[in-house]
Design a protein around this motif. Structure first.
Motif, mmCIF file in Angstrom:
data_model
loop_
_atom_site.group_PDB
_atom_site.id
_atom_site.type_symbol
_atom_site.label_atom_id
_atom_site.label_comp_id
_atom_site.label_asym_id
_atom_site.label_seq_id
_atom_site.Cartn_x
_atom_site.Cartn_y
_atom_site.Cartn_z
ATOM 1 N N GLY A 152 -27.722 -27.575 30.945
ATOM 2 C CA GLY A 152 -26.448 -27.451 31.640
ATOM 3 C C GLY A 152 -26.449 -26.284 32.624
ATOM 4 O O GLY A 152 -27.242 -25.337 32.508
ATOM 5 N N ALA A 153 -25.521 -26.365 33.581
ATOM 6 C CA ALA A 153 -25.454 -25.328 34.625
ATOM 7 C C ALA A 153 -24.933 -24.002 34.104
ATOM 8 O O ALA A 153 -25.190 -22.949 34.720
ATOM 9 C CB ALA A 153 -24.564 -25.822 35.770
ATOM 10 N N GLU A 154 -24.224 -24.002 32.968
ATOM 11 C CA GLU A 154 -23.663 -22.745 32.495
ATOM 12 C C GLU A 154 -24.732 -21.749 32.065
ATOM 13 O O GLU A 154 -24.538 -20.542 32.137
ATOM 14 C CB GLU A 154 -22.695 -22.989 31.335
ATOM 15 N N VAL A 155 -25.913 -22.241 31.632
ATOM 16 C CA VAL A 155 -26.985 -21.335 31.247
ATOM 17 C C VAL A 155 -27.533 -20.615 32.472
ATOM 18 O O VAL A 155 -27.760 -19.393 32.461
ATOM 19 C CB VAL A 155 -28.102 -22.103 30.510
ATOM 20 N N VAL A 156 -27.745 -21.355 33.572
ATOM 21 C CA VAL A 156 -28.239 -20.743 34.805
ATOM 22 C C VAL A 156 -27.197 -19.785 35.375
ATOM 23 O O VAL A 156 -27.534 -18.692 35.858
ATOM 24 C CB VAL A 156 -28.610 -21.838 35.825
ATOM 25 N N ASP A 157 -25.926 -20.173 35.330
ATOM 26 C CA ASP A 157 -24.870 -19.277 35.813
ATOM 27 C C ASP A 157 -24.824 -17.989 35.003
ATOM 28 O O ASP A 157 -24.624 -16.897 35.562
ATOM 29 C CB ASP A 157 -23.516 -19.986 35.740
ATOM 30 N N ALA A 158 -24.997 -18.104 33.688
ATOM 31 C CA ALA A 158 -24.988 -16.905 32.847
ATOM 32 C C ALA A 158 -26.164 -15.988 33.185
ATOM 33 O O ALA A 158 -26.010 -14.761 33.219
ATOM 34 C CB ALA A 158 -25.020 -17.294 31.375
ATOM 35 N N TYR A 163 -28.137 -10.910 35.638
ATOM 36 C CA TYR A 163 -29.033 -10.162 36.520
ATOM 37 C C TYR A 163 -28.322 -9.654 37.780
ATOM 38 O O TYR A 163 -28.974 -9.158 38.692
ATOM 39 C CB TYR A 163 -30.223 -11.033 36.902
ATOM 40 N N GLY A 164 -27.017 -9.791 37.832
ATOM 41 C CA GLY A 164 -26.265 -9.256 38.953
ATOM 42 C C GLY A 164 -26.321 -10.076 40.218
ATOM 43 O O GLY A 164 -25.984 -9.566 41.296
ATOM 44 N N GLN A 165 -26.714 -11.338 40.120
ATOM 45 C CA GLN A 165 -26.787 -12.183 41.306
ATOM 46 C C GLN A 165 -25.487 -12.944 41.559
ATOM 47 O O GLN A 165 -25.343 -13.574 42.606
ATOM 48 C CB GLN A 165 -27.944 -13.185 41.153
ATOM 49 N N ARG A 166 -24.578 -12.891 40.625
ATOM 50 C CA ARG A 166 -23.260 -13.492 40.782
ATOM 51 C C ARG A 166 -22.211 -12.515 40.248
ATOM 52 O O ARG A 166 -22.492 -11.751 39.314
ATOM 53 C CB ARG A 166 -23.139 -14.817 40.021
ATOM 54 N N PRO A 167 -21.025 -12.532 40.834
ATOM 55 C CA PRO A 167 -19.997 -11.600 40.346
ATOM 56 C C PRO A 167 -19.510 -11.993 38.955
ATOM 57 O O PRO A 167 -19.486 -13.173 38.591
ATOM 58 C CB PRO A 167 -18.886 -11.732 41.397
ATOM 59 N N GLU A 168 -19.097 -10.972 38.206
ATOM 60 C CA GLU A 168 -18.565 -11.186 36.860
ATOM 61 C C GLU A 168 -17.042 -11.089 36.924
ATOM 62 O O GLU A 168 -16.495 -10.048 37.283
ATOM 63 C CB GLU A 168 -19.115 -10.144 35.894
#
Length: 470
Positions: A152-158, A163-168
């Motif tokens: 699922g995409a949620e694992v890649v998003d997490a 690693y700081g590549q997407r905002p939290e």
């Protein structure tokens, strides 16, 4: 960015000599909001982003010391740090550090963190174990397309957020405007004074909320819910209105964070409450609060105040003896001494309003040191006109004196020392008073306050005793 993860330790307890909190997680969140507005609850832990507020507390190390100081709500707190919230959460599970222990010096490497510390990957741990994936680095090395199709995409998003590549982005916590905390009692309580044990826990929770808002409480309400199976719906008194709930309202003359004082008042008032049925639940709610200003402390020991203040003493006496047993004088717009003041039961909210009115009035400014020169005799006459003639004790009803050869007698012949202080008033009320007041000396009674009626002829003028000087 820098994140801190906090959570109560499994054996967390209240600070020494303090009652247990009702909700330790919420209390810890309120405490953390004093240091940063970016606080979120993730599972059983809290995450704080503190990079924007570090300089306000003297740096990262100083902020962490104040965050974990001994005055915190809980005695045992576990914490960890990281560049992202997910790294801090994972480090909290692997490299837990308790308060009083030295934090790991080396930085936490995300590639070496166990894969079970990533919440999005926990449902797929058996499959990842068969693939030989044990760490975040190994999971990140897998093809992204295959990971999306398989887990699922949620694992890649997490992973990207870790690693700081997407905002939290989290639903940030905020302080409630009104304190309202329930408490389910461990057993039914039949006696009202026994409710104080549960109320102490609610007051401890209230203290954390007040400190976070930098406010003091002026009025609060304690509610209890009666057992519906044994409740008497027809019972009506000062605290019950025939339903399944009872209420008790506390008010203070000044905004306070002194929970020991509130606890004493609450105990005195609960001692006079009669419960018509056992109590199962408690609820404490704030009715009125006020921001607290800073208090300056003196380095001189004689300037340090000890004991309770005046309003705290009056509140305790009113709670113990009853509101009608503590009387206060209210000034009245009347020149007749017997009508200058009115005695009524002392109430905290009324005393608070009088203090506010006095601070805003011109009279308060006239008494201030900066308003007039205290050495100027004219200022003394303006501020205290004829106040030196007023006695310490005033008789409820003036006592007529015996007059011999136009000289009044009270335990002997009176010698007039000061006066007259002329009084002409009462025409509009239909009770005209024309009097000449004098300070006189009695051979046995000492200084007294007398007056002569001016409506009668000078030779037949009546003299009255109206006050005594202590």
């Amino acid at each position: 960015m820098h994140w801190i993860a906090l959570r109560p330790s499994p054996d967390a307890a209240a600070a020494p000599s303090e009652p247990a909190l009702v909700d330790t997680s919420t209390a810890l969140a309120w405490w953390a909001l004093r240091f940063t507005p970016l606080v979120a609850r993730v599972g059983d832990a809290l995450v704080l982003e503190v990079s924007a507020s570090e300089r306000l507390f003297g740096g990262r190390t100083a902020l962490l010391q104040q965050l974990l100081e001994p005055n915190r709500p809980l005695a045992q707190v576990e914490y960890a740090q990281g560049a992202t919230s997910l790294i801090a959460m994972a480090a909290l599970q692997v490299h837990t550090c308790r308060v009083g222990q030295t934090a790991p010096v080396r930085a936490v490497l995300p590639d070496a963190l166990p894969v079970h510390t990533l919440a999005a990957a926990q449902p797929h741990l058996p499959t990842l174990a068969r693939l030989g994936v044990r760490t975040w680095g190994q999971l990140r090395a897998l093809p992204r397309g295959g990971v999306v199709r398989r887990f699922g995409a949620e694992v890649v998003d997490a992973l990207d957020r870790a690693y700081g590549q997407r905002p939290e982005v989290y639903p940030w916590l905020t302080l409630p405007d009104v304190f309202d905390a329930p408490l389910e009692l461990a057993a039914s309580v039949d006696s009202a004074p026994a409710l104080l044990f549960g109320a102490r826990r609610l007051l401890a929770q209230l203290l954390v909320w007040l400190r976070a808002r930098q406010s003091g409480v002026l009025a609060l309400e304690l509610l209890w819910e009666l057992d519906a199976r044994r409740a008497n719906t027809r019972h009506v008194d000062a605290h019950h209105q025939g339903g399944q709930q009872g209420t008790l309202t506390l008010r203070t003359a000044e905004a306070t964070q002194d929970m020991s004082h509130l606890q004493r008042i609450l105990g005195e008032q609960l001692a006079r409450v009669t419960l018509p049925a056992p109590v199962l639940y408690l609820r404490l709610r704030s009715l009125q609060t006020q921001p607290l200003g800073g208090e300056s402390y003196s380095l001189l020991p004689e300037d340090v105040r000890k004991g309770d203040s005046l309003h705290q003493t009056l509140e305790r006496l009113a709670a113990r003896l009853g509101a009608h047993s503590v009387q206060c004088a209210t000034p009245q717009a009347n020149h007749r001494p017997e009508h200058m003041q009115h005695w009524q039961p002392w109430r905290a909210d009324a005393a608070r309003k009088e203090n506010q009115v006095a601070m805003k009035s011109g009279a308060a400014r006239a008494y201030s040191m900066g308003a007039r020169d205290p050495k100027d005799p004219e200022s003394e006459r303006d501020v205290l006109p004829a106040a030196d003639l007023y006695p310490t004790w005033l008789l409820p009803v003036p006592q007529r004196l015996v007059v011999r050869q136009s000289i009044p007698h009270y335990h002997g012949e009176l010698t007039l020392l000061a006066g007259p202080q002329r009084l002409e008033t009462g025409w509009l009320e239909g009770e005209p008073a024309l009097r000449d007041y004098y300070m006189a000396r009695s051979p046995q009674a000492g200084l007294v306050w007398v007056y002569r009626e001016r409506l009668e002829a000078a030779g037949d003028a009546a003299w009255f005793l109206h006050g005594l000087f202590a």
